[in-house]
Motif scaffolding. Structure first.
Motif, PDB file in Angstrom:
ATOM      1  N   UNK D 476      15.882 -52.249 -23.892  1.00 33.06           N
ATOM      2  CA  UNK D 476      16.011 -52.733 -25.254  1.00 33.06           C
ATOM      3  C   UNK D 476      16.356 -51.352 -26.084  1.00 33.06           C
ATOM      4  N   UNK D 477      17.244 -51.511 -26.792  1.00 31.48           N
ATOM      5  CA  UNK D 477      17.907 -50.211 -27.623  1.00 31.48           C
ATOM      6  C   UNK D 477      17.263 -50.259 -28.777  1.00 31.48           C
ATOM      7  N   UNK D 478      16.795 -49.119 -29.408  1.00 24.29           N
ATOM      8  CA  UNK D 478      16.284 -49.078 -30.709  1.00 24.29           C
ATOM      9  C   UNK D 478      17.187 -47.954 -31.573  1.00 24.29           C
ATOM     10  N   UNK D 523      22.304 -43.860 -21.780  1.00 23.18           N
ATOM     11  CA  UNK D 523      22.976 -45.177 -21.940  1.00 23.18           C
ATOM     12  C   UNK D 523      24.158 -44.986 -20.920  1.00 23.18           C
ATOM     13  N   UNK D 524      24.897 -44.092 -21.047  1.00 26.30           N
ATOM     14  CA  UNK D 524      26.123 -43.886 -20.288  1.00 26.30           C
ATOM     15  C   UNK D 524      25.823 -44.239 -18.857  1.00 26.30           C
ATOM     16  N   UNK D 525      24.729 -43.746 -18.386  1.00 26.37           N
ATOM     17  CA  UNK D 525      24.386 -43.956 -16.989  1.00 26.37           C
ATOM     18  C   UNK D 525      24.589 -45.404 -16.371  1.00 26.37           C
ATOM     19  N   UNK D 526      24.584 -46.512 -17.407  1.00 21.74           N
ATOM     20  CA  UNK D 526      24.820 -47.657 -17.101  1.00 21.74           C
ATOM     21  C   UNK D 526      26.193 -48.184 -17.104  1.00 21.74           C
ATOM     22  N   UNK D 527      26.906 -47.260 -17.368  1.00 21.48           N
ATOM     23  CA  UNK D 527      28.623 -47.516 -17.677  1.00 21.48           C
ATOM     24  C   UNK D 527      29.065 -47.943 -16.498  1.00 21.48           C
ATOM     25  N   UNK D 528      29.831 -48.987 -16.323  1.00 23.90           N
ATOM     26  CA  UNK D 528      30.267 -49.380 -14.842  1.00 23.90           C
ATOM     27  C   UNK D 528      29.330 -50.464 -14.114  1.00 23.90           C
ATOM     28  N   UNK D 539      32.145 -43.778 -22.540  1.00 25.10           N
ATOM     29  CA  UNK D 539      30.750 -43.529 -22.863  1.00 25.10           C
ATOM     30  C   UNK D 539      30.592 -43.820 -24.229  1.00 25.10           C
ATOM     31  N   UNK D 540      31.734 -43.337 -25.085  1.00 29.67           N
ATOM     32  CA  UNK D 540      31.304 -43.707 -26.747  1.00 29.67           C
ATOM     33  C   UNK D 540      31.413 -45.406 -26.834  1.00 29.67           C
ATOM     34  N   UNK D 541      32.297 -45.713 -26.297  1.00 33.79           N
ATOM     35  CA  UNK D 541      32.478 -47.196 -26.405  1.00 33.79           C
ATOM     36  C   UNK D 541      31.148 -47.801 -25.847  1.00 33.79           C
ATOM     37  N   UNK D 542      30.626 -47.558 -24.788  1.00 28.21           N
ATOM     38  CA  UNK D 542      29.515 -48.101 -24.258  1.00 28.21           C
ATOM     39  C   UNK D 542      28.411 -48.085 -25.199  1.00 28.21           C
ATOM     40  N   UNK D 543      28.172 -46.668 -25.845  1.00 23.30           N
ATOM     41  CA  UNK D 543      27.216 -46.504 -26.560  1.00 23.30           C
ATOM     42  C   UNK D 543      27.301 -47.276 -27.987  1.00 23.30           C
ATOM     43  N   UNK D 544      28.603 -47.630 -28.282  1.00 24.22           N
ATOM     44  CA  UNK D 544      28.554 -48.449 -29.372  1.00 24.22           C
ATOM     45  C   UNK D 544      28.259 -49.888 -29.259  1.00 24.22           C
ATOM     46  N   UNK D 548      25.198 -51.771 -30.585  1.00 30.94           N
ATOM     47  CA  UNK D 548      25.535 -53.453 -31.582  1.00 30.94           C
ATOM     48  C   UNK D 548      24.905 -54.500 -30.770  1.00 30.94           C
ATOM     49  N   UNK D 549      24.595 -54.530 -29.562  1.00 37.18           N
ATOM     50  CA  UNK D 549      23.817 -55.610 -28.786  1.00 37.18           C
ATOM     51  C   UNK D 549      22.387 -55.489 -29.061  1.00 37.18           C
ATOM     52  N   UNK D 550      21.961 -54.220 -28.905  1.00 37.13           N
ATOM     53  CA  UNK D 550      20.552 -53.972 -29.010  1.00 37.13           C
ATOM     54  C   UNK D 550      19.934 -53.799 -27.595  1.00 37.13           C
TER      55      UNK D 550
END
Lengths: 180, 246, 467, 737
Positions: D476-478, D523-528, D539-544, D548-550
């Motif tokens: 869960x992201x904060x 967070x970028x480690x979860x990319x892919x 990574x930037x798109x992923x971060x966004x 957004x999703x939380x």
């Protein structure tokens, strides 16, 4: 003094009293129910709506939120500076605006049309229903300093809501339509 | 306009088709108070402090009543969330001398705060005692005013207030739906309590739509209404809790 | 002018109308106590004024901080203010009862006490009228209830019993004030003719140039006759409507069809008792022993007793239905009263309302001012307690036991209640020094009916043609 | 994309805001505030929603924050978050009052009048961090830095661990009363013993038919109450056929027990024994449809049902009925709750309960026991288990011996949460520099030299690996929903700043310029990842999307089936729990229970929570003592009378609540009040039940036996008015009949 004279004297005394009392009541009632429209408040910059309207700038150019939100919004300093970095930059007023822009300060505009705290009002549905800005704000394009032209009280709102198509009137005159 | 007992007929008379209603499934309710705090947060409800709360002057719009049954060790506790029942024949409405409370076309018992003069007559008339009164000016020490919901009036002292089914959310959703040209689906409008209820014990919707969730649940054999015999015709429908015996 | 033969005992009416005194003597006897202000009087005025001032401070405190300064809570939203409001409205019923009803019934013994009773009505209503204002807390919002065309397109809700209240009490207040004033005009003229200085100027204005012509008397009698008839339905409606404030709700114990007559009878009971109390006090305070006689107290005491019996009947009828109906909440309330936390109040109510009926059955009690004072005071304690039980006692209980509550009055409420009692007494005291307490013209008029005139050698009792 | 981000079109969750427009704090007409430069996603007068994570308890529910004109106005559950599914509890709803608390620290402060003087003066951040940096540099031995954490967000815990590792110090010690009361460390130890897992087991309440809860108040504060409440609702009315059967074993009728079909008030500390007895009956009578129980026979070799019946006060017949109910159901589950962790026999009791799941083969089955799936990225692997009480005691010992030069405290408040005998407050005096990161002056911060207030969670960044995470792996992201109100600073940023100023190994271990950079990288480690609910090309798109999703979670439920490492060799035994205090002098067992509103006391500064009525007593704003009606009558006290509760170590006074749902030999007191500091709403209110706790510590299991205190109750012949919703005259009746 004769009896009749005495009676006349009392009537003479009481009639004006009653009349005066009645007059006070009437005046008080009028004063209580009729607030007069306010004059324009002092603004940090003597902004002229007329000048801008004469340049054929639409209301929504500077107050675009009216289309999408409850509030029309005050234009950001960025929007002012967007034009005035090139237009009329030598004028003293414009330099004041640019001063705000350079310092990154918002311009402390004074609100003109105030809505009571207990009223829910949204610009969006009014614009969507084709109510023009001037219906409520008057012909701001002809004013130098914008001022309130109509007393935005309940009767004034209702006057318009009652004139809507019959199917909509019940909804538009429900207290909950505007009271929160 | 004569009031009629059946919500559908009533709404037909006023030209709208909705009758907002809430279903409270007592079998799901755990008594956790999430709805209570959600309601405070949504509706700018003031906090009165220990002394005032102890004197019965708390301002919760929804309370969870707790009932004891039996004696130790065979003792049971049951919970019953009670909020304004939004009665069809509301005893509070005719007694208000200034129309501060009235029946809205969608069947809500509306409370117009700035019209209220504080006779507290409605509070006496209400058999559920769900109306609360601002005994003092509500206090929000800085910076707590920042949390206030701008869609809801901050009531001053001397005013009766009560659950509104979060009418500001209904109004907002309807305006947004009109602006986007979309229609509202069942369950899209949720009062704050319904939205947050962890075990999903609360449901909200249109009782005049026979396919809505609340209509379906209202037809349950478990359904009942609070103090039904008073004939107030509440729009809050309770579903009885049960007990599993093994 | 008139004289009674020494050998004939005076009739009742002759005694109460002071058949043996001359008009001039009566004028003097009535005016004298008005003009005489002893230090005791000023001490009394000062004391009452201090209580009123303190009450006004309490009210301003309430207005400043909110209704929270009273002891109300959820679910006890109405408390001492409404109780005392009902009490004062009840008191106000005596004046009309005495003046209008007895006037129509041509009961001549009423004559010396009508003014006292009418003044009581007006002042009690003024005190009662304060409570709806005080009760709101934000008193300046009261004008929302007044129907007038406005730019909000909003009218008050005429469905609400509070609006009926507003109309009824306002009508009753105007009606009874006019009634009081009309009957006052000839006496104002009389006082004008016997005084000088500021009093003269005041009475000259209030006397409206009354000269006592036949035409004036005729009009006055016509007016009083109409008022006497018209005010009776108002008089009945006022307390009925006050009772409907309660009866139209579904609050247990309030929701009762017998409330209207029960309240009216209770109002008459407490009003007459209050009148007797006041007459006893005024009589000794203003030395009006000659005007307010044992005969009056006897008659008044009988009326109180009868009203008390009627009240008892209505109370019992209501109670019986509640008890027999055995509805759970009502049962709980009865339980509370008979053996619960409300028991002291309940037994006080019963004792203070029933005991005087028995006492007043005794002529000795009726005619001994001290004993009469005690019994009528008791009645008013009892009636106040009855209203406490109805307003507060009932609100403490309702259908959902989770929501029950208890109520404790605060100093603000008690001070304001005290303020209206003191305010009433103060107004009454001042009134008695400004206005002839005994309606002189009514006395004289009554005496005309029983005075004896010599026709030839005969002494013939004459009845006045007027009336 | 398959997921639903929004409740229809108009609940738009903004992609996140690195700088949220700051507006001057006014409530009214704020919409007229002119901007200098309008923020992209802000529309004055309209709400913007930001997804974040609730930090009111360690569960890690997803929230969305309604922001209007730059101010947070409402917190709601994040509807797409798989843990809480749009729902939120009372504490979660009250989160705004953490942000807008009137008693927050508005800048870094230094205590000038000596510790505990509560005289603070503002200090510049640069100066404060320099002071801390030089203190860290000047530390003699490497191991002389201590970090005491409370419920620290996962990302900060990971950073702190790296930081301390690089300093050469032992890892952070975590202590908070909530974890103690919910038995957090014991739950981890249980999973470790049985399944070799580092994560707490998940109990599939939503799909269970029969739930035997042994002291697990899973609808109130235990583990992930919102998620569990959601599942409870499903268990009751969400399934076809039957409404579930819930049995609660505990001495007090908790809110969870009130929702149960049967409440069985067994004597404190015998819950495990009852589980053992039930197991014995099941095995002995070969109950259930799971085949032979022969292999389990040796587990219950030493159990005598008669002895269990005697110790628990339940008849053998009752035990047999219960055993049949449990065994005959297709989907039954037994929950070893937090209350078990409060006794000296904690681990044996919990083993006995878990054994019921094992013998009924409930592992990895629907409505049974699962383990969470691990997050498929290294950055999110939990570095360590919550510290057992032993670690905390060791830290206190080191402090007392003068072996700690700098103590950093984040989120922990042991001065309030532990009784004096634990020695923490005394040991603090031997630490030369105490630094607190608390945004509030709580009891522990009042003993600090320097307070470097962290942002509150609606202003800060981070993530939480949800454990237990419901039915799937969840991070869960904060993110900040609003710009920080005051001159506070993220503790992670402070650490990163310290690391760079310390240089060397430390700055290599923590190379990120700021917290956000670290989070972006993590967070970028979860990319892919193939199981994720979203993916992105950059990574930037992923971060966004992450903001957004939380957070990040898997599309479908993935749970791990726990594999018992083999059954315990020896037979199961539950020794009798030991208690402090002679039964004749101290006849009652004290049951401190966690308040549903105030939690372990951290909610006491939020007046929404203070006025939230306790579900069972409907009381609020104070501490009270719950007594069985018989006990109260015996003591000659009734509701609102004040009693004095005396333990071997301490005493407190509080008003009585006559409580029909409690054993006559047990006295229950809620936690959460009795604060000395912590702002105007908390300070000087009620009493702290933890003061009564006697030092019963089971050394081997490292258990603080908070349930093992005996007390006596004395009437003091005074009374008060306890604020409560309920009318006492109503006697708890629904209607009058």
């Amino acid at each position: 003094m004769s009896g009749a004279g005495r009676r006349r004297a009392s009537i003479r005394l009481m009639l004006p009293l009653a009349l005066a009392g009645g007059a006070v009541l009437v005046v008080a009632a009028i004063l209580l129910s009729q607030r007069t429209a306010e004059s324009a408040p002092a603004q940090p910059i003597a902004f002229s709506h007329r000048t801008h309207a004469e340049a054929e700038i639409q209301c929504l150019f500077c107050h675009p939120n009216a289309l999408r939100s409850d509030v029309a919004g005050m234009p950001s300093v960025e929007r002012c500076a967007g034009c005035h970095r090139t237009i009329a930059t030598t004028r003293r007023r414009i330099q004041t605006v640019l001063g705000y822009w350079e310092r990154g300060e918002p311009i402390p505009w004074q609100p003109i049309n105030k809505m009571a705290d207990f009223v829910f009002f949204s610009h969006q549905p009014h614009l969507a229903a084709g109510v023009g800005c001037e219906t409520c704000h008057g012909d701001v394009g002809k004013m130098n300093a914008a001022r309130q032209v109509v007393n935005m009280d309940m009767g004034w709102c209702l006057n318009c809501h009652l004139k809507q198509p019959e199917t909509a009137v019940a909804r538009l005159t429900d207290c909950l339509a505007c009271h929160k | 306009m004569a009031k009629v007992a059946k919500p559908s007929a009533e709404s037909a008379a006023t030209g709208t088709s909705r009758r907002w209603a809430m279903v409270v499934d007592l079998d799901r309710c755990t008594g956790c108070q999430a709805c209570v705090v959600a309601c405070h947060a949504e509706n700018n409800i003031p906090i009165v402090g220990e002394e005032q709360a102890g004197y019965g002057r708390w301002m919760h719009w929804i309370i969870i009543q707790r009932y004891w049954e039996g004696e130790y060790p065979n003792v049971k506790a049951r919970f019953m969330p009670v909020m304004c029942q939004q009665c069809t024949q509301a005893p509070c409405e005719p007694v208000c001398p200034v129309f501060a409370t009235y029946h809205s076309p969608e069947g809500l018992n509306a409370q117009i705060y700035n019209r209220c003069i504080g006779t507290r007559y409605c509070g006496n008339a209400c058999p559920y005692k769900v109306r609360t009164f601002n005994w003092f000016r509500p206090e929000f020490p800085e910076p707590l005013p920042e949390q206030l919901n701008p869609d809801v009036s901050v009531r001053s002292r001397g005013i009766i207030e009560k659950c509104t089914f979060c009418v500001q959310r209904i109004r907002r959703a309807e305006l947004d739906a009109a602006a986007t040209g979309l229609t509202l689906a069942d369950g899209e409008i949720q009062p704050a309590c319904v939205q947050t209820c962890p075990p999903s014990a609360l449901f909200f919707g249109d009782l005049n739509d026979p396919d809505s969730r609340v209509s379906q649940l209202a037809r349950s054999h478990r359904s009942f209404r609070l103090l039904e015999d008073l004939g107030t015709g509440p729009a809050v429908i309770y579903l009885k809790g049960g007990e599993t015996n093994v | 002018m008139s004289e009674a033969p020494a050998d004939r005992p005076l009739e009742f009416e002759e005694r109460v109308l002071l058949a043996k005194r001359t008009d001039a003597e009566i004028n003097q006897a009535v005016l004298q106590p008005m003009l005489r202000t002893s230090p005791r009087f000023w001490v009394l005025v000062g004391l009452l004024g201090a209580i009123v001032a303190w009450g006004l401070y309490a009210w301003s405190y309430l207005v400043t901080w909110g209704i929270g300064t009273t002891g109300k809570n959820r679910p006890v939203y109405w408390t001492l203010f409404i109780t005392t409001f009902v009490f004062w409205v009840g008191i106000s019923h005596a004046g009309t009862m005495i003046s209008a009803v007895l006037r129509l019934l041509k009961a001549d013994w009423r004559r010396p006490i009508t003014r006292g009773a009418e003044a009581m009505t007006a002042f009690a209503l003024m005190m009662a009228g304060l409570y709806p204002l005080i009760h709101l807390g934000r008193v300046w919002k009261f004008y929302w209830m007044i129907p007038y065309p406005n730019n909000r397109f909003m009218w008050p809700n005429f469905q609400s019993p509070l609006m009926w209240d507003l109309v009824a009490i306002f009508t009753y207040l105007i009606g009874s004030t006019l009634y009081l004033y009309l009957a006052l005009i000839p006496d104002m003229a009389m006082a004008r003719d016997h005084t000088d200085g500021w009093r003269y100027r005041l009475y000259r204005v209030l006397g409206l140039g009354w000269r006592g012509t036949q035409g004036e008397w005729h009009k006055l009698h016509r007016a009083l006759g109409i008022f006497s008839v018209v005010i009776i339905p108002v008089f009945l409606s006022v307390h009925s409507i006050v009772s409907w404030d309660f009866a139209v709700t579904i609050q247990p114990r309030w929701h009762s069809t017998i409330f209207a007559p029960y309240f009216v009878v209770g109002a008459i009971y407490s009003g007459l008792a209050a009148l007797a109390t006041i007459l006893v006090i005024v009589r000794s305070g203003m030395r009006l022993q000659e005007f307010l006689r044992a005969e009056h107290f006897n008659a008044l005491g009988r009326l109180v007793m009868i009203a008390g019996m009627a009240w008892t009947y209505f109370w019992f009828a209501g109670f019986l239905v509640e008890w027999y109906g055995n509805e759970p909440v009502t049962r709980e309330l009865i339980q509370q009263e008979v053996a619960g936390s409300l028991a002291p109040l309940f037994y006080l109510q019963m004792a203070a309302n029933l005991l005087p009926i028995a006492l007043l059955a005794l002529r000795r009690v009726r005619t001994t001012p001290g004993l009469l004072l005690a019994s009528t005071l008791l009645v008013n304690v009892g009636m106040y307690t009855e209203r406490l039980l109805i307003v507060i006692g009932s609100l403490q209980r309702n259908y959902l036991p989770f929501n029950w509550g208890t109520y404790r009055p605060t100093w603000v409420e008690l001070s304001i209640v005290a303020m209206t009692f003191a305010g009433f007494a103060l107004l009454y005291t001042l009134f008695s020094r400004i206005v002839p307490y005994v309606p002189v013209w009514e006395m004289k008029e009554g005496r005309l009916r029983y005075s004896l005139r010599r026709i030839g050698r005969l002494l013939v009792p004459t009845a006045a043609e007027i009336e | 994309m398959a997921h639903r981000v929004s409740r229809r079109g108009f609940l738009k969750i903004a992609a996140g805001a690195s700088v949220v427009a700051g507006l001057s704090p006014t409530v009214r007409r704020v919409a007229l505030e002119p901007f200098v430069r309008p923020p992209e996603e802000e529309l004055p007068g309209r709400a913007t929603w930001y997804a974040s994570t609730c930090r009111q308890c360690p569960a890690g529910c997803g929230v969305i924050v309604r922001v209007i004109n730059g101010r947070a106005r409402k917190i709601e559950g994040n509807p797409s978050h798989p843990l809480n599914r749009g729902k939120l509890c009372a504490r979660g709803q009250a989160g705004l009052q953490v942000l807008y608390n009137p008693d927050r620290l508005q800048n870094a402060v230094r205590q000038t009048g000596g510790r505990g003087s509560r005289r603070f003066e503002p200090v510049q951040w640069a100066e404060a961090t320099d002071q801390l940096a030089s203190a860290l540099k000047g530390v003699g031995g490497k191991a002389r830095v201590g970090f005491l954490g409370g419920s620290v967000p996962t990302h900060l815990r990971l950073l702190v661990t790296r930081f301390l590792e690089a300093l050469g110090s032992p890892g952070p010690v975590l202590f908070d009363l909530h974890s103690v009361l919910e038995g957090g460390a014991e739950a981890h130890a249980l999973a470790d013993r049985w399944f070799g897992s580092a994560d707490k087991p998940i109990y599939d309440i939503g799909h269970a038919e029969v739930i035997f809860s042994f002291g697990a108040n899973f609808l109130e504060t235990w583990l992930s109450p919102v998620s569990q409440s959601y599942d409870y609702g499903t268990m009751r009315q969400g399934q076809s056929g039957g409404r579930g059967f819930l049995v609660q074993f505990e001495p007090r009728l908790s809110m969870t027990a009130a929702s149960a079909d049967q409440w069985i008030p067994v004597p404190p500390g015998t819950e495990g024994l009852v589980a053992l007895g039930l197991g014995r009956i099941i095995v002995e009578e070969n109950l259930g449809r799971v085949g032979s129980h022969r292999e389990h026979a040796q587990l219950y070799r030493d159990v005598s049902v008669g002895a269990v019946a005697e110790a628990s006060g339940l008849s053998v017949d009752r035990l047999q009925k219960l055993a049949r109910a449990f065994a005959d159901a297709d989907r039954s589950v037994a929950l070893p709750g937090g209350y078990l962790s409060g006794f000296t026999n904690a681990s044996q009791s919990m083993d006995a309960v878990m054994a019921l799941n094992v013998i009924m083969r409930r592992l990895g089955r629907e409505g049974g026991v699962f383990l969470p799936h691990t997050i498929p990225a290294e950055a999110f692997i939990n570095p360590d288990l919550p510290s057992p009480f032993r670690d905390f005691e060791k830290l206190i010992q080191k402090m007392r011996d003068g072996q700690v030069d700098v103590l950093m405290v984040h989120g922990a408040n042991p001065v309030y949460e532990l009784p004096r005998w634990a020695g923490f407050a005394d040991a603090l005096t031997n630490v030369p520099l105490v630094v607190s990161f608390s945004p509030f002056i709580n009891e522990t911060a009042a003993q600090a030299d320097l307070i470097l207030p962290d942002h509150t969670y609606l202003e800060g960044w981070g993530f939480e690996v949800c454990s237990p995470g419901g039915d799937r792996p969840v991070v869960s992201s904060q993110q900040p929903a609003v710009r920080p109100l005051y001159d506070t600073r993220s503790t992670a940023d402070v650490l990163l700043k310290l690391a760079s100023s310390l240089g060397g190994a430390v700055s290599q271990a923590l190379p990120w310029p700021d917290e956000v950079a670290y989070l972006e990288e993590a967070s970028a480690q979860l990319l892919g990842s193939s199981i994720g609910v979203f993916d992105a090309r950059t990574p930037a798109g992923f971060w966004s999307r992450w903001r957004q999703l939380g957070g990040w979670w898997s599309t479908k439920p993935i749970r791990q089936e726990p594999v018992a490492r083999g059954l315990p060799q020896g037979p199961l035994q539950v020794p009798a729990a030991s208690f402090a205090g002679q039964p004749n002098l101290f006849p009652f067992t004290l049951l401190p229970y966690e308040s549903i509103a105030l939690s372990d006391g951290r909610g006491a500064d939020q007046h929404w929570l203070q006025e939230t009525p306790d579900p069972m007593t409907t009381a609020c704003w104070n501490t009270w003592v719950e007594l069985n009606p018989a006990t109260a009558a015996q003591l000659g006290v009734t509701d609102d009378d004040i009693v004095r509760v005396v333990s071997t170590h301490n005493a407190l006074e509080a008003p009585v609540v006559v409580f029909p749902g409690i054993r006559p030999d047990v006295v229950a007191i809620p936690t959460g009040q009795g604060h000395q500091d912590y702002g105007r709403f908390a300070a000087g209110r009620g009493s702290n039940v933890m003061d009564l706790i006697a030092p019963v510590v089971e050394r081997e299991a490292a258990v603080l036996a908070w349930g093992g205190t005996r007390v006596r109750v004395e009437a003091v012949h005074r009374s008060t008015k306890l604020a409560r919703l309920e009318s006492l005259d109503g006697k708890g009746r629904e209607t009058l009949r």
